[in-house]
Design a protein around this motif. Structure first.
Motif, short mmCIF file in Angstrom:
data_model
loop_
_atom_site.label_atom_id
_atom_site.label_comp_id
_atom_site.label_asym_id
_atom_site.label_seq_id
_atom_site.Cartn_x
_atom_site.Cartn_y
_atom_site.Cartn_z
N ALA A 16 -11.49 40.23 47.40
CA ALA A 16 -12.64 40.91 47.20
C ALA A 16 -13.34 40.90 45.78
O ALA A 16 -14.76 39.87 45.54
N ASP A 19 -14.28 36.56 45.54
CA ASP A 19 -15.14 36.44 46.69
C ASP A 19 -15.96 37.23 45.21
O ASP A 19 -17.17 36.02 45.34
N LYS A 22 -16.78 34.36 42.27
CA LYS A 22 -17.36 32.96 43.42
C LYS A 22 -19.00 33.65 43.12
O LYS A 22 -19.86 33.15 43.17
N ALA A 23 -19.25 34.46 43.36
CA ALA A 23 -20.13 35.31 44.03
C ALA A 23 -21.55 34.80 42.86
O ALA A 23 -22.52 35.03 42.64
N ASP A 27 -21.36 30.90 45.46
CA ASP A 27 -20.18 30.36 45.75
C ASP A 27 -20.04 28.54 45.49
O ASP A 27 -21.09 27.97 46.49
N SER A 29 -16.84 27.06 47.39
CA SER A 29 -15.61 26.53 47.68
C SER A 29 -13.78 26.01 47.23
O SER A 29 -13.20 25.79 47.72
N ALA A 33 -12.41 30.09 41.23
CA ALA A 33 -12.87 30.92 41.29
C ALA A 33 -13.56 31.40 39.58
O ALA A 33 -15.17 32.20 39.14
N SER A 127 -23.76 39.68 40.35
CA SER A 127 -24.19 39.36 41.58
C SER A 127 -25.63 39.40 41.58
O SER A 127 -26.49 40.36 41.52
N SER A 306 -7.02 31.71 45.88
CA SER A 306 -8.02 31.11 44.68
C SER A 306 -7.74 29.41 45.81
O SER A 306 -8.36 28.60 45.71
N LYS A 309 -8.57 29.15 48.77
CA LYS A 309 -10.03 28.88 49.00
C LYS A 309 -9.90 27.81 48.90
O LYS A 309 -11.28 26.73 49.92
#
Length: 311
Positions: A16, A19, A22-23, A27, A29, A33, A127, A306, A309
């Motif tokens: 989390a 993520d 990245k947010a 993001d 991918s 990160a 975010s 990371s 991903k």
């Protein structure tokens, strides 16, 4: 000094956070990160004659090759690299196959969160919403309730960086238990200091915002000669906080320091050399143990997630 337990966390919590990182920046991918924009380099490590006073680790007491990566803090690999408020990173591997240590350092001596829960909440507060921007009221409310999360930003704001990676000082924000050749154990913090006088920022340095000025300068310095850093051990005192990475040790800048050795950057490497794996902070050769804080305990798993991903 008794061995301290290593905190354990659910993989979902660490995922989390990746993520959320990245947010915050949008993001992407296929990139890291954080600290997505970097430059891979190679060199050598030469230990000092005092290294064994601090640690018996062969990665710090024996000469070796070095693989290293300089980076800037955002997850935009094409962003500007000379922003004076952008955190810089320096990760390096030294030692041999059987005695390797990976050390991660940054241009501020503290992290922005003490625990994983706080780190996740910090990122979630920043975010972007439906309009693509973060809610400033949410950020202010979170900061007011968690003032320690501003320590890193406050340090960066009051310590402008030079327009030069070679003249930047980098810190390991964690407290590392180390055992020396006599079997004595204590805590240290790593400080990676440029050899010679640190290059102070000029007015033009502070306002410059060219896309690749840091990496262009680094490439010029390496191809013209070499870039050198002293690997310093900042020594602990009784009662130092060792699990809170948002605060410094008392009077840390005036502590006794021991030079463990010198990193000499002698060449450039293709970025793929550093991108195919990770600098894993869990890799520490005997004589340097894992720090006891939550953030360190989660780093290895977070980097692995990371990496997966972006493949």
């Amino acid at each position: 000094m008794p061995e301290l337990p290593t905190p354990q966390f659910p993989a979902a919590t660490i995922a989390a956070i990746v993520d959320a990182l990245k947010a915050v920046a949008g993001d992407s991918s296929k990139v890291r990160a954080s600290f997505a924009k970097g430059r891979c380099v190679r060199g050598t490590y030469v230990p000092s004659d005092r290294a064994e006073e601090v640690t018996r680790s062969r990665s710090f007491t024996r000469p070796s090759r070095v693989l290293a990566r300089f980076s800037v803090g955002s997850n935009d690999p094409n962003g500007m690299d000379a922003d004076k408020l952008e955190l810089r990173g320096f990760g390096f591997q030294l030692g041999d196959t059987h005695h390797r240590s990976d050390i991660l350092a940054q241009s501020a001596p503290v992290h922005f969160a003490k625990t994983l829960d706080q780190m996740l909440a910090f990122l979630q507060a920043r975010s972007p919403g439906p309009d693509g921007s973060p809610d400033l009221e949410n950020i202010r409310a979170f900061s007011a309730a968690n003032p320690e999360t501003l320590h890193q930003a406050n340090y960066i704001a009051t310590h402008p960086l030079p327009r030069n990676l070679a003249g930047t000082t980098y810190w390991g924000v964690h407290s590392y238990p180390v055992t020396n050749s006599a079997g004595e154990t204590r805590f240290i913090k790593f400080k990676i200091a440029p050899v010679g006088t640190e290059i102070a920022p000029t007015k033009s340095d502070v306002t410059a915002n060219f896309a690749n000025v840091l990496y262009d300068d680094l490439e010029h310095r390496v191809t013209s000669g070499d870039v050198r850093f002293s690997v310093m051990a900042v020594l602990d005192r009784p009662g130092d906080p060792t699990t809170d990475v948002t605060i410094r040790w008392p009077d840390e800048d005036n502590r006794e320091e021991v030079r463990l050795g010198t990193i000499v950057i002698t060449g450039l490497e293709p970025d793929e050399t550093c991108d195919v794996s990770v600098f894993d902070p869990a890799n520490l050769a005997d004589g340097v143990a894992h720090p006891p804080d939550e953030i360190f305990a989660a780093r290895s798993a977070a980097y692995a997630i990371s990496l997966a991903k972006r493949r």
